[in-house]
Design a protein around this motif. Structure first.
Motif, mmCIF file in Angstrom:
data_model
loop_
_atom_site.group_PDB
_atom_site.id
_atom_site.type_symbol
_atom_site.label_atom_id
_atom_site.label_comp_id
_atom_site.label_asym_id
_atom_site.label_seq_id
_atom_site.Cartn_x
_atom_site.Cartn_y
_atom_site.Cartn_z
ATOM 1 N N VAL A 208 28.672 36.793 23.059
ATOM 2 C CA VAL A 208 27.499 37.649 23.199
ATOM 3 C C VAL A 208 26.316 36.759 23.563
ATOM 4 O O VAL A 208 26.062 35.743 22.909
ATOM 5 C CB VAL A 208 27.200 38.415 21.900
ATOM 6 N N SER A 209 25.602 37.132 24.615
ATOM 7 C CA SER A 209 24.399 36.416 25.033
ATOM 8 C C SER A 209 23.184 37.293 24.757
ATOM 9 O O SER A 209 23.168 38.472 25.119
ATOM 10 C CB SER A 209 24.472 36.072 26.524
ATOM 11 N N VAL A 210 22.168 36.693 24.124
ATOM 12 C CA VAL A 210 20.909 37.406 23.858
ATOM 13 C C VAL A 210 19.794 36.634 24.550
ATOM 14 O O VAL A 210 19.541 35.470 24.233
ATOM 15 C CB VAL A 210 20.623 37.506 22.346
ATOM 16 N N VAL A 211 19.133 37.274 25.514
ATOM 17 C CA VAL A 211 18.082 36.622 26.298
ATOM 18 C C VAL A 211 16.714 37.089 25.816
ATOM 19 O O VAL A 211 16.452 38.295 25.730
ATOM 20 C CB VAL A 211 18.245 36.918 27.804
ATOM 21 N N PHE A 212 15.852 36.109 25.521
ATOM 22 C CA PHE A 212 14.463 36.362 25.161
ATOM 23 C C PHE A 212 13.608 36.013 26.379
ATOM 24 O O PHE A 212 13.754 34.932 26.965
ATOM 25 C CB PHE A 212 14.046 35.495 23.972
ATOM 26 N N PHE A 213 12.704 36.910 26.739
ATOM 27 C CA PHE A 213 11.916 36.723 27.958
ATOM 28 C C PHE A 213 10.559 36.108 27.659
ATOM 29 O O PHE A 213 10.046 36.180 26.540
ATOM 30 C CB PHE A 213 11.753 38.063 28.671
ATOM 31 N N LYS A 214 9.972 35.505 28.697
ATOM 32 C CA LYS A 214 8.656 34.904 28.559
ATOM 33 C C LYS A 214 7.605 35.975 28.268
ATOM 34 O O LYS A 214 7.756 37.139 28.642
ATOM 35 C CB LYS A 214 8.309 34.130 29.833
ATOM 36 N N LYS A 215 6.518 35.551 27.626
ATOM 37 C CA LYS A 215 5.501 36.485 27.155
ATOM 38 C C LYS A 215 4.828 37.249 28.288
ATOM 39 O O LYS A 215 4.385 38.388 28.105
ATOM 40 C CB LYS A 215 4.437 35.733 26.330
ATOM 41 N N ASP A 216 4.718 36.629 29.464
ATOM 42 C CA ASP A 216 4.027 37.294 30.564
ATOM 43 C C ASP A 216 4.957 38.169 31.406
ATOM 44 O O ASP A 216 4.549 38.722 32.432
ATOM 45 C CB ASP A 216 3.330 36.276 31.458
ATOM 46 N N THR A 217 6.211 38.292 30.989
ATOM 47 C CA THR A 217 7.159 39.116 31.733
ATOM 48 C C THR A 217 6.780 40.593 31.611
ATOM 49 O O THR A 217 6.459 41.073 30.520
ATOM 50 C CB THR A 217 8.584 38.913 31.195
ATOM 51 N N LYS A 218 6.811 41.310 32.725
ATOM 52 C CA LYS A 218 6.530 42.759 32.735
ATOM 53 C C LYS A 218 7.836 43.483 33.087
ATOM 54 O O LYS A 218 8.137 43.725 34.262
ATOM 55 C CB LYS A 218 5.435 43.084 33.745
ATOM 56 N N LEU A 219 8.614 43.802 32.063
ATOM 57 C CA LEU A 219 9.913 44.421 32.274
ATOM 58 C C LEU A 219 9.771 45.917 32.503
ATOM 59 O O LEU A 219 9.053 46.615 31.777
ATOM 60 C CB LEU A 219 10.825 44.170 31.072
ATOM 61 N N VAL A 220 10.501 46.413 33.500
ATOM 62 C CA VAL A 220 10.536 47.847 33.785
ATOM 63 C C VAL A 220 11.982 48.272 34.008
ATOM 64 O O VAL A 220 12.810 47.488 34.476
ATOM 65 C CB VAL A 220 9.704 48.231 35.028
ATOM 66 N N ARG A 221 12.262 49.515 33.642
ATOM 67 C CA ARG A 221 13.561 50.105 33.928
ATOM 68 C C ARG A 221 13.363 51.150 35.019
ATOM 69 O O ARG A 221 12.490 52.018 34.911
ATOM 70 C CB ARG A 221 14.151 50.757 32.674
#
Length: 303
Positions: A208-221
């Protein structure tokens, strides 16, 4: 099969869920082994946590064994007996019926004693099979190859990024379908509570891989309905590329064969210079100008 999902860190715990726990062999009260990696400034990843049922020191000897056997009573017992006689230590495994065949396929993660032992075992099986030995009469074929789980500890990735292993954690008890970050990584991952993380599973390697993103990332679905025809995915995603939207994960599935598909995208739009509303309007206009049934269903922020 969709092998990734996004979830929110709650109480500094990664809630994995019952179904995924069962698929990956995570047992309530059992141990989980982990390693934390840090990524460079380039790209959206900040940290990646690898969860495994196996200690890191065992990764070198982990091996995939696939046994193809007759779909008849006693075939699995015969296969298990043959593997036991070879000194193979079976770890996680799953068997399934071959579609439209009279074959059972038993996928096994196991430990071998030394490099090259797999070829010796296959040679023994081949000799017994050629001689018509009844001890392998119900076994059709055996495939043995290294699991190569150790690849996750390579510093250099395919895209040229260099990752650094920050810590190899002590085993943590899996409790209430969650992995508690505070126990081994609370001093490092002390600012992730409430963040969205991406969980990716590798069922064949039971990782299982769990990825933590950088603080300035703007994630959208983004969800788009597209025609089921060659080139439609390229067409649907072209505007995102033009707007410098970085795709992180894609999932497509057929809705009506040869008519429509659904496309689910998670992306980082921090370099696009647009707000979500502006990107929504641009996508709506762009998709309406394409040939065929292209339609934006939803675009929403993650987190």
């Amino acid at each position: 099969m969709k092998n990734w999902e996004f979830t929110k860190i709650v109480d500094n715990k990664i809630h994995i869920g019952r179904w995924l726990s069962a698929v990956m062999g995570l047992v309530e009260g059992g141990y989980i082994y982990s390693s934390l990696f840090k990524y460079p400034d380039k790209g959206p990843k900040r940290y990646e946590l690898i969860l495994s049922m196996y200690p890191q020191e065992n990764f070198r000897t982990l091996t995939h064994v696939d046994v193809y056997m007759e779909d008849v009573p006693g075939a699995t017992v015969q296969s298990a007996k043959f593997l036991a006689e070879q000194g193979i230590n079976i770890l996680n495994s799953v068997s399934l019926n071959g579609i439209s065949e009279t074959t059972i396929i038993w996928n096994i993660m196991c430990e071998l004693n030394f490099a090259g032992e797999g070829e010796i075992i296959k040679e023994r099986f081949g000799k017994l099979k050629a001689a018509g030995d009844p001890s392998v009469a119900k076994i059709k074929y055996i495939s043995i190859k290294p699991a190569n789980v150790g690849r996750i500890f390579r510093n250099e990735e395919s895209e040229g990024q260099v990752k650094e292993q920050v810590r190899h954690g002590s085993p943590i008890t899996f409790h209430s379908e969650a992995f508690d970050l505070n126990i081994e990584y609370g001093d490092i991952l002390n600012d992730v509570n409430g963040e969205e993380v991406m969980i990716t599973v590798d069922p064949y390697s039971w990782l299982v891989s769990v990825v933590f993103f950088k603080k300035d990332t703007k994630l959208v679905r983004i969800n788009i309905d597209i025609p089921d025809c060659p080139g439609s995915i390229n067409t649907a995603l072209q505007l995102l590329a033009d707007e410098k939207v970085n795709l992180i994960s894609i999932f497509s599935k057929i809705m009506i064969s040869y008519q429509t598909m659904s496309l689910e995208v998670v992306a980082d739009m921090k370099h696009s210079g647009k707000t979500i509303d502006e990107l929504r309007k641009a996508l709506d206009l762009y998709l309406s100008e394409q040939n065929g049934m292209f339609k934006l269903i939803n675009i929403s922020p993650l987190g």
